[in-house]
Scaffold this motif. Structure first.
Motif, PDB file in Angstrom:
ATOM      1  N   SER A   1      42.642 -14.582 -77.431  1.00  0.00           N
ATOM      2  CA  SER A   1      42.127 -13.215 -77.572  1.00  0.00           C
ATOM      3  C   SER A   1      42.538 -12.585 -78.895  1.00  0.00           C
ATOM      4  O   SER A   1      42.268 -11.406 -79.122  1.00  0.00           O
ATOM      5  CB  SER A   1      42.605 -12.330 -76.415  1.00  0.00           C
ATOM      6  OG  SER A   1      44.016 -12.307 -76.344  1.00  0.00           O
ATOM      7  N   LYS A   2      43.171 -13.368 -79.761  1.00  0.00           N
ATOM      8  CA  LYS A   2      43.629 -12.825 -81.044  1.00  0.00           C
ATOM      9  C   LYS A   2      43.141 -13.706 -82.200  1.00  0.00           C
ATOM     10  O   LYS A   2      42.025 -13.549 -82.682  1.00  0.00           O
ATOM     11  CB  LYS A   2      45.159 -12.715 -81.064  1.00  0.00           C
ATOM     12  CG  LYS A   2      45.763 -11.756 -80.027  1.00  0.00           C
ATOM     13  CD  LYS A   2      47.277 -11.700 -80.172  1.00  0.00           C
ATOM     14  CE  LYS A   2      47.964 -10.775 -79.191  1.00  0.00           C
ATOM     15  NZ  LYS A   2      48.026 -11.319 -77.827  1.00  0.00           N
ATOM     16  N   LYS A   3      43.984 -14.619 -82.639  1.00  0.00           N
ATOM     17  CA  LYS A   3      43.797 -15.298 -83.920  1.00  0.00           C
ATOM     18  C   LYS A   3      42.519 -16.118 -84.028  1.00  0.00           C
ATOM     19  O   LYS A   3      41.911 -16.204 -85.098  1.00  0.00           O
ATOM     20  CB  LYS A   3      45.015 -16.189 -84.202  1.00  0.00           C
ATOM     21  CG  LYS A   3      45.156 -16.572 -85.658  1.00  0.00           C
ATOM     22  CD  LYS A   3      46.524 -17.179 -85.922  1.00  0.00           C
ATOM     23  CE  LYS A   3      46.693 -17.441 -87.413  1.00  0.00           C
ATOM     24  NZ  LYS A   3      48.039 -17.971 -87.726  1.00  0.00           N
ATOM     25  N   LEU A   4      42.086 -16.733 -82.936  1.00  0.00           N
ATOM     26  CA  LEU A   4      40.869 -17.533 -82.990  1.00  0.00           C
ATOM     27  C   LEU A   4      39.639 -16.685 -83.283  1.00  0.00           C
ATOM     28  O   LEU A   4      38.596 -17.214 -83.710  1.00  0.00           O
ATOM     29  CB  LEU A   4      40.676 -18.295 -81.673  1.00  0.00           C
ATOM     30  CG  LEU A   4      41.555 -19.539 -81.507  1.00  0.00           C
ATOM     31  CD1 LEU A   4      41.576 -19.995 -80.055  1.00  0.00           C
ATOM     32  CD2 LEU A   4      41.072 -20.667 -82.421  1.00  0.00           C
ATOM     33  N   TRP A   5      39.736 -15.378 -83.072  1.00  0.00           N
ATOM     34  CA  TRP A   5      38.620 -14.470 -83.350  1.00  0.00           C
ATOM     35  C   TRP A   5      38.717 -13.819 -84.721  1.00  0.00           C
ATOM     36  O   TRP A   5      37.711 -13.336 -85.252  1.00  0.00           O
ATOM     37  CB  TRP A   5      38.573 -13.367 -82.289  1.00  0.00           C
ATOM     38  CG  TRP A   5      38.300 -13.842 -80.912  1.00  0.00           C
ATOM     39  CD1 TRP A   5      39.211 -14.232 -79.972  1.00  0.00           C
ATOM     40  CD2 TRP A   5      37.021 -13.980 -80.291  1.00  0.00           C
ATOM     41  NE1 TRP A   5      38.584 -14.598 -78.818  1.00  0.00           N
ATOM     42  CE2 TRP A   5      37.245 -14.457 -78.975  1.00  0.00           C
ATOM     43  CE3 TRP A   5      35.704 -13.736 -80.714  1.00  0.00           C
ATOM     44  CZ2 TRP A   5      36.204 -14.694 -78.076  1.00  0.00           C
ATOM     45  CZ3 TRP A   5      34.669 -13.975 -79.825  1.00  0.00           C
ATOM     46  CH2 TRP A   5      34.916 -14.456 -78.526  1.00  0.00           C
ATOM     47  N   THR A   6      39.924 -13.760 -85.267  1.00  0.00           N
ATOM     48  CA  THR A   6      40.125 -12.941 -86.458  1.00  0.00           C
ATOM     49  C   THR A   6      40.547 -13.709 -87.705  1.00  0.00           C
ATOM     50  O   THR A   6      40.522 -13.146 -88.802  1.00  0.00           O
ATOM     51  CB  THR A   6      41.202 -11.868 -86.176  1.00  0.00           C
ATOM     52  OG1 THR A   6      42.428 -12.507 -85.773  1.00  0.00           O
ATOM     53  CG2 THR A   6      40.745 -10.929 -85.063  1.00  0.00           C
TER      54      THR A   6
ATOM     55  N   ALA B   1      37.928  -6.749 -76.130  1.00  0.00           N
ATOM     56  CA  ALA B   1      36.972  -5.805 -76.708  1.00  0.00           C
ATOM     57  C   ALA B   1      37.099  -5.767 -78.224  1.00  0.00           C
ATOM     58  O   ALA B   1      36.092  -5.762 -78.955  1.00  0.00           O
ATOM     59  CB  ALA B   1      37.179  -4.414 -76.112  1.00  0.00           C
ATOM     60  N   ALA B   2      38.326  -5.739 -78.727  1.00  0.00           N
ATOM     61  CA  ALA B   2      38.546  -5.718 -80.172  1.00  0.00           C
ATOM     62  C   ALA B   2      38.061  -7.012 -80.816  1.00  0.00           C
ATOM     63  O   ALA B   2      37.434  -6.998 -81.884  1.00  0.00           O
ATOM     64  CB  ALA B   2      40.026  -5.498 -80.469  1.00  0.00           C
TER      65      ALA B   2
ATOM     66  N   VAL C   1      45.280  -5.393 -82.372  1.00  0.00           N
ATOM     67  CA  VAL C   1      43.887  -4.977 -82.265  1.00  0.00           C
ATOM     68  C   VAL C   1      43.488  -4.317 -83.583  1.00  0.00           C
ATOM     69  O   VAL C   1      44.142  -3.385 -84.047  1.00  0.00           O
ATOM     70  CB  VAL C   1      43.642  -4.014 -81.080  1.00  0.00           C
ATOM     71  CG1 VAL C   1      43.808  -4.735 -79.759  1.00  0.00           C
ATOM     72  CG2 VAL C   1      44.564  -2.819 -81.116  1.00  0.00           C
ATOM     73  N   PHE C   2      42.429  -4.862 -84.186  1.00  0.00           N
ATOM     74  CA  PHE C   2      41.950  -4.377 -85.471  1.00  0.00           C
ATOM     75  C   PHE C   2      43.096  -4.413 -86.486  1.00  0.00           C
ATOM     76  O   PHE C   2      43.727  -5.443 -86.639  1.00  0.00           O
ATOM     77  CB  PHE C   2      41.318  -2.983 -85.320  1.00  0.00           C
ATOM     78  CG  PHE C   2      40.215  -2.955 -84.292  1.00  0.00           C
ATOM     79  CD1 PHE C   2      39.054  -3.692 -84.487  1.00  0.00           C
ATOM     80  CD2 PHE C   2      40.344  -2.230 -83.110  1.00  0.00           C
ATOM     81  CE1 PHE C   2      38.041  -3.695 -83.547  1.00  0.00           C
ATOM     82  CE2 PHE C   2      39.335  -2.223 -82.164  1.00  0.00           C
ATOM     83  CZ  PHE C   2      38.182  -2.958 -82.378  1.00  0.00           C
ATOM     84  N   ASP C   3      43.399  -3.281 -87.138  1.00  0.00           N
ATOM     85  CA  ASP C   3      44.413  -3.288 -88.190  1.00  0.00           C
ATOM     86  C   ASP C   3      45.772  -2.809 -87.700  1.00  0.00           C
ATOM     87  O   ASP C   3      46.657  -2.545 -88.511  1.00  0.00           O
ATOM     88  CB  ASP C   3      43.959  -2.417 -89.364  1.00  0.00           C
ATOM     89  CG  ASP C   3      43.809  -0.948 -88.984  1.00  0.00           C
ATOM     90  OD1 ASP C   3      43.617  -0.666 -87.784  1.00  0.00           O
ATOM     91  OD2 ASP C   3      43.888  -0.089 -89.886  1.00  0.00           O
TER      92      ASP C   3
ATOM     93  N   THR D   1      41.326 -18.950 -69.722  1.00  0.00           N
ATOM     94  CA  THR D   1      41.589 -20.275 -70.260  1.00  0.00           C
ATOM     95  C   THR D   1      40.827 -20.534 -71.558  1.00  0.00           C
ATOM     96  O   THR D   1      39.976 -19.753 -71.981  1.00  0.00           O
ATOM     97  CB  THR D   1      41.176 -21.352 -69.251  1.00  0.00           C
ATOM     98  OG1 THR D   1      39.735 -21.313 -69.111  1.00  0.00           O
ATOM     99  CG2 THR D   1      41.829 -21.122 -67.894  1.00  0.00           C
ATOM    100  N   ALA D   2      41.139 -21.677 -72.171  1.00  0.00           N
ATOM    101  CA  ALA D   2      40.404 -22.088 -73.365  1.00  0.00           C
ATOM    102  C   ALA D   2      38.930 -22.301 -73.057  1.00  0.00           C
ATOM    103  O   ALA D   2      38.070 -22.030 -73.900  1.00  0.00           O
ATOM    104  CB  ALA D   2      41.016 -23.365 -73.937  1.00  0.00           C
TER     105      ALA D   2
END
Length: 393
Positions: free
Chosen positions: A49-54, A158-159, A322-324, A128-129
């Motif tokens: 929910s974090k790094k893989l998206w950003t 959501a972010a 989330v975001f910045d 899960t993955a």
């Protein structure tokens, strides 16, 4: 394949990886078997929910923990354990296989809380993955995804979606996103990040039902209003997986009850991670669902199973990005408690949460490298008051 193992781990997440590494710190050759319901070998859950998206330079291959290669553990995926025979020191899988153990670790984690919704590929209970990959396929290209739940996981999802060409509507029961966690001035800044990125809010609402509609869904909320979306992500938290433990006669109370050495009432059976209810030396008995606890508790229980005489004395932190903005926290964050805010600048603050005048939680909002200081504040407890907290961190 061997029928008996020195160390048997049920569950294939980050606790299993850390436990296998902990075992290897003390036992270089003992046999280790990891039995996992998952279809993937152990990986870092926070990245889902974090790094893989950003982070465009962070690929799925970077998320693999390489547990088997680096510990020598055997891993069997898509394997469900049905029961434990404590007298014989064996487990039986869903396919009828029986495996013996010298020491058994229950790292069974948790399962997402569910709603009465259609069994459809467009409804994702994010955990899960596989769920991450599924949501990746559903997101992007301006599609509209409804996120149900405004807590820790719902807000992160959501972010993540909003930063990946996806229209997002988040449905949550509080009057404000994050309102049950953050005091008003902090929550205003939290909400503004989502609004600035085009996330729509349906506050004070719960999902009543959903029905397939064309290629998507029509969601009906508890006030009778409707919302059309291409997909639905449910992020309402988890329930600990305790059925295996309770079926074996082990004590269960909001998790699998363990002592300071992470042992159950059976000296050959241990539990750690999301499913373990353990005695924190500062905050008392609790169950923690975050990565710091999984890694630290997993490593300690691995060493204990391999003969260490240590106890688990770590009070875990957790974090969110989330975001910045980002924050770290230790202990209990509940906006209904008394709070003391120590602003460092317009967007950095330490918030102390007090229960009956005693600090029970610390929020480090855009304040870094201070979790040890936060633990110290909580450890001092009743020696501190609201009047002398400002400036402690």
């Amino acid at each position: 394949m061997a029928d008996d193992y020195d160390y048997l781990i049920v569950g294939g997440g980050m606790v299993a990886d850390a436990a296998a590494r902990g075992i290897r710190e003390r036992d270089a050759s003992g046999s280790i078997l990891i039995l996992s319901d998952d279809v993937d070998e152990p990986y870092t859950r926070p990245a889902l929910s974090k790094k893989l998206w950003t982070d465009p330079d962070f690929a799925w291959a970077d998320n693999d923990l390489h547990t088997a290669a680096e510990t020598g553990a055997e891993i069997r995926l898509s394997t469900h354990v049905d029961r434990i025979d404590r007298a014989a020191r064996t487990i039986t899988t869903g396919t009828g296989e029986t495996v013996g153990y010298g020491r058994l670790l229950l790292a069974t984690g948790g399962r997402p809380k569910t709603l009465d919704l259609p069994d459809d590929d467009g409804v994702i209970y994010f955990r899960t993955a596989s769920d991450y990959r599924h949501l990746r396929d559903l997101a992007g290209s301006g599609r509209h995804v409804a996120v149900v739940g405004g807590g820790y996981i719902g807000s992160e999802i959501a972010a993540a979606l909003a930063q990946n060409d996806t229209r997002v509507t988040i449905v949550f029961p509080d009057d404000d996103l994050g309102g049950s966690t953050f005091p008003a001035d902090v929550d205003e800044r939290f909400e503004s990040r989502f609004r600035d990125h085009g996330v729509s809010f349906l506050a004070g609402r719960r999902l009543a039902s959903a029905a397939a509609s064309g290629d998507g869904f029509t969601l009906t909320l508890d006030d009778g209003s409707t919302l059309d979306a291409d997909g639905v992500v449910i992020g309402l938290g988890i329930e600990p997986n305790t059925d295996l433990a309770s079926g074996a006669g082990l004590q269960v109370d909001d998790g699998i009850v363990v002592d300071a050495r992470l042992a159950t009432s059976d000296p050959f059976v241990y539990a750690a991670g999301d499913a373990a209810n353990y005695p924190d030396p500062i905050l008392g008995r609790r169950r923690v669902e975050h990565v710091d606890n999984a890694q630290e508790q997993g490593a300690v229980v691995g060493r204990i199973m391999a003969g260490s005489d240590e106890k688990y004395t770590h009070t875990p932190m957790y974090y969110s990005d989330v975001f910045d903005l980002g924050y770290e926290a230790v202990g209990r964050l509940d906006s209904s408690l008394e709070t003391v805010e120590d602003w460092k600048d317009d967007d950095s603050v330490v918030v102390y949460y007090l229960d009956d005048g005693v600090p029970v939680g610390v929020l480090l909002w855009n304040v870094w490298d201070s979790t040890d200081k936060a633990r110290q504040v909580l450890a001092e407890g009743s020696a501190l008051t609201a009047d002398n907290l400002v400036g402690m961190i």
